[in-house]
Design a protein around this motif. Structure first.
Motif, PDB file in Angstrom:
ATOM      1  N   PHE A  29       0.834  -1.194   0.000  1.00  0.00           N
ATOM      2  CA  PHE A  29       0.000   0.000   0.000  1.00  0.00           C
ATOM      3  C   PHE A  29       0.867   1.241   0.000  1.00  0.00           C
ATOM      4  N   PHE A  30       0.218   2.384  -0.102  1.00  0.00           N
ATOM      5  CA  PHE A  30       0.888   3.671  -0.154  1.00  0.00           C
ATOM      6  C   PHE A  30       0.726   4.344   1.200  1.00  0.00           C
ATOM      7  N   LYS A  31       1.819   4.905   1.722  1.00  0.00           N
ATOM      8  CA  LYS A  31       1.779   5.518   3.053  1.00  0.00           C
ATOM      9  C   LYS A  31       2.454   6.882   3.021  1.00  0.00           C
ATOM     10  N   ALA A  32       1.885   7.808   3.769  1.00  0.00           N
ATOM     11  CA  ALA A  32       2.505   9.119   3.975  1.00  0.00           C
ATOM     12  C   ALA A  32       2.759   9.270   5.468  1.00  0.00           C
ATOM     13  N   THR A  33       4.000   9.560   5.829  1.00  0.00           N
ATOM     14  CA  THR A  33       4.385   9.752   7.221  1.00  0.00           C
ATOM     15  C   THR A  33       4.772  11.216   7.407  1.00  0.00           C
ATOM     16  N   PHE A  34       4.102  11.877   8.344  1.00  0.00           N
ATOM     17  CA  PHE A  34       4.362  13.281   8.642  1.00  0.00           C
ATOM     18  C   PHE A  34       5.047  13.371   9.995  1.00  0.00           C
ATOM     19  N   LEU A  35       6.245  13.928  10.035  1.00  0.00           N
ATOM     20  CA  LEU A  35       6.929  14.232  11.288  1.00  0.00           C
ATOM     21  C   LEU A  35       6.612  15.693  11.569  1.00  0.00           C
ATOM     22  N   VAL A  36       5.847  15.923  12.623  1.00  0.00           N
ATOM     23  CA  VAL A  36       5.217  17.217  12.866  1.00  0.00           C
ATOM     24  C   VAL A  36       6.032  18.066  13.835  1.00  0.00           C
ATOM     25  N   SER A  37       6.315  19.296  13.416  1.00  0.00           N
ATOM     26  CA  SER A  37       7.010  20.275  14.256  1.00  0.00           C
ATOM     27  C   SER A  37       6.007  21.308  14.752  1.00  0.00           C
ATOM     28  N   ALA A  38       6.247  21.793  15.959  1.00  0.00           N
ATOM     29  CA  ALA A  38       5.360  22.804  16.547  1.00  0.00           C
ATOM     30  C   ALA A  38       5.995  24.184  16.455  1.00  0.00           C
TER      31      ALA A  38
END
Length: 132
Positions: A29-38
């Motif tokens: 499958f296709f995956k998007a991983t977001f590493l989130v900064s504040a």
């Protein structure tokens, strides 16, 4: 307008293999991983409450409309000292569903807390293989 993952970080693309302890299966499958900064001086409790509440509901609704099937959220246990305050993963059967998700998702207030310019996004194909 909210930026797409490709606009935020077009250089992060890759593949992943996950081996899990479950009945033998194989799926891709296709995956998007977001590493989130504040943003600076964020109230992390408010950020995490919004993320798990209004934003998760918004993302879930758009995932259902665009063919996504999983949304995973992880919050840092040390958000004040971590480069990233959390991680979000979105799963789709196909890449075009992810692109539709990006076009359809509307702002819900997350922009108050997150620093989109400092986020990292990895878009990838993922192969999950179960082990009996």
């Amino acid at each position: 307008k909210q930026k797409t993952a490709y606009e935020l970080m077009p250089s992060l693309v890759g593949s992943e293999m996950c081996i899990r302890d479950s009945p033998t299966t194989s799926s891709e499958f296709f995956k998007a991983t977001f590493l989130v900064s504040a943003k600076k001086d964020v109230d992390y409790d408010q950020l995490f409450q919004h993320w798990l509440g209004a934003h998760a509901a918004n993302a879930k609704s758009v995932l259902e409309k665009t063919g996504g099937f999983r949304y995973v959220i992880a919050h840092s246990t040390q958000p004040k000292t971590s480069k990233y305050v959390g991680m979000a993963e979105l799963y789709f059967s196909r890449r075009d569903q992810f692109l539709d998700f990006n076009k359809t998702l509307q702002p819900d207030g997350m922009e108050k807390w997150i620093d989109a310019e400092k986020m990292s996004v990895l878009v990838s194909t993922t192969k999950m293989i179960g082990i009996p």
